[in-house]
Design a protein around this motif. Structure first.
Motif: not given
Length: 128
Positions: A3-4, A7-8, A10-11, A55, A58-59
């Motif tokens: 999902y990296y 999510v990146r 999204l961030h 996010a 999470y990252l």
């Protein structure tokens, strides 16, 4: 790690949205618009920034980076705290319009610094 990238992205999207919405609210403040008190202007930043922070955490966890082992992350966190303080002065707590305007431009410059640090992964992005 699957999902990296999602999510990146999204961030990054939330960071741009957060900055754009702050600029929009800054313009409303400068125009002394009643829209600044509208419900969407009060709620949306919290939703956007909560997603942005989630996010980011999470990252950091999945890439095993922390302020202790990544100086650029420490710089972003420090600048984020400054950005929050300057933003609240600009939009709420500044006693005069002059103070609010100075805080607004300082907050926008701080936002620019945060973006530059993120892009360069260097706490001194102008040297990268």
């Amino acid at each position: 790690m699957e999902y990296y990238l999602a999510v990146r992205h999204l961030h990054i999207t939330l960071a741009l949205l957060s900055g754009a919405f702050f600029l929009f609210r800054g313009v409303l403040m400068l125009r002394q618009s009643a829209w600044l008190q509208h419900k969407i202007c009060k709620i949306a930043p919290h939703i956007i920034d909560t997603g942005l922070l989630s996010a980011a955490i999470y990252l950091a966890v999945i890439t095993q980076q922390s302020p202790g082992n990544s100086p650029w992350i420490a710089a972003k966190i420090g600048a984020l705290l400054l950005y929050i303080v300057l933003g609240t002065i600009a939009l709420k707590r500044g006693k005069t319009m002059q103070i609010r305007v100075i805080a607004l431009f300082a907050a926008l410059a701080t936002y620019g610094y945060i973006v530059a640090v993120a892009m360069s992964r260097n706490p001194l992005p102008w040297l990268a």
